[in-house]
Design a protein around this motif. Structure first.
Motif, mmCIF file in Angstrom:
data_model
loop_
_atom_site.group_PDB
_atom_site.id
_atom_site.type_symbol
_atom_site.label_atom_id
_atom_site.label_comp_id
_atom_site.label_asym_id
_atom_site.label_seq_id
_atom_site.Cartn_x
_atom_site.Cartn_y
_atom_site.Cartn_z
ATOM 1 N N GLN A 137 3.408 6.934 -7.025
ATOM 2 C CA GLN A 137 2.646 7.954 -7.750
ATOM 3 C C GLN A 137 3.403 9.276 -7.862
ATOM 4 N N TYR A 177 1.618 3.992 -3.149
ATOM 5 C CA TYR A 177 1.362 5.407 -2.866
ATOM 6 C C TYR A 177 2.587 6.250 -3.214
ATOM 7 N N SER A 204 2.521 8.975 6.554
ATOM 8 C CA SER A 204 2.770 8.320 5.269
ATOM 9 C C SER A 204 3.121 9.307 4.165
ATOM 10 N N ARG A 205 2.455 10.487 4.155
ATOM 11 C CA ARG A 205 2.737 11.456 3.104
ATOM 12 C C ARG A 205 4.181 11.953 3.196
ATOM 13 N N GLU A 209 0.838 -1.206 0.000
ATOM 14 C CA GLU A 209 0.000 0.000 0.000
ATOM 15 C C GLU A 209 0.875 1.259 0.000
#
Length: 266
Positions: A76, A73, A102-103, A69
């Protein structure tokens, strides 16, 4: 396996020397995990991997926890539109404004692969400030991230300084230290070469802790430049000296072999 992060001073190119120097044990403890090159290219039952850089530890924890996951992400962000200076500096600013999560970790992967020489550097305010690298097509390290996710299930990641991580070592552990290197130039100022201020006192404390652990039956291996200072600091260790090709310098004339050593406290 190459680490998924580009890293100044990565041990991937001398991994055979490091592996040969490491004694046998059940767990490898790394107080300066960096890109994880030694972790990814050794075979221990388990690992305790620490670093004072929170972004590194948060990223490794995200890859371990979220696996595919997170990988999809982060992937991208690797696009033709983002491989130009304007987009890079916008994303760098977003990273610097972004809270842990996460970002921010995905942006760290992007910055690492798009910035100059894969350097990791922060200013005095803790803001990432490495400039755009201008690469034709920075590749997304998908295979390396997948391999890291798999192996990380055997690892514990800790955001801590080297003292705390080393003092966590117990009988059966092997400790490998890859600290910020002592400058090769006698005129260099120790306090200038890392933002964290890893200078003379920290280098000496590291050597003292290594000797103390070895006296308790926990072997410690340290990599560093081969200088009069390190020879004196590691006087109680067995030392192997060798030359390593230098790649980070922006001047081709300065990319010769640097004198390095591996010190084994056992």
């Amino acid at each position: 396996m190459k680490p998924f992060l580009k890293w100044a001073g990565s041990k991937f190119k001398i991994i055979e020397r490091v592996r040969t120097a490491l004694p046998s044990g059940s767990r490898l403890v790394e107080p300066f995990v960096g890109s994880g090159a030694v972790f990814m290219n050794t075979e221990f039952d388990s690992y305790l991997l620490g670093d004072s850089n929170r972004d590194v530890i948060d990223l490794f924890s995200a890859v371990k926890r979220d696996g595919n996951e997170f990988i999809e992400y982060a992937k991208q962000l690797f696009s033709a539109q983002n491989n130009e200076a304007g987009a890079f500096y916008e994303l760098r600013q977003e990273f610097n404004d972004c809270p842990p999560g996460s970002r921010r970790s995905a942006l760290f992967v992007y910055l690492n692969r798009h910035c100059f020489n894969g350097l990791c550097r922060y200013n005095s305010k803790g803001k990432f400030n490495v400039p755009f690298g201008r690469y034709d097509s920075p590749g997304f390290p998908e295979a390396e991230l997948i391999a890291f996710n798999s192996k990380s299930q055997r690892a514990d990641f800790v955001h801590a300084d080297f003292r705390s991580t080393m003092r966590s070592a117990t009988l059966g552990d092997v400790v490998y230290c890859d600290p910020p290197y002592v400058p090769l130039s006698a005129t260099s100022n120790f306090s200038d070469y890392t933002a964290e201020g890893f200078g003379v006192s920290e280098q000496r404390e590291l050597a003292t802790l290594a000797a103390e652990l070895s006296e308790r039956g926990v072997p410690v291996v340290i990599s560093n430049h081969d200088t009069e200072f390190t020879r004196a600091a590691y006087a109680r260790a067995v030392i192997e000296a060798f030359g390593v090709q230098r790649f980070i310098s922006s001047s081709a004339a300065n990319r010769g072999k640097a004198a390095e050593l591996i010190a084994v406290f056992s």
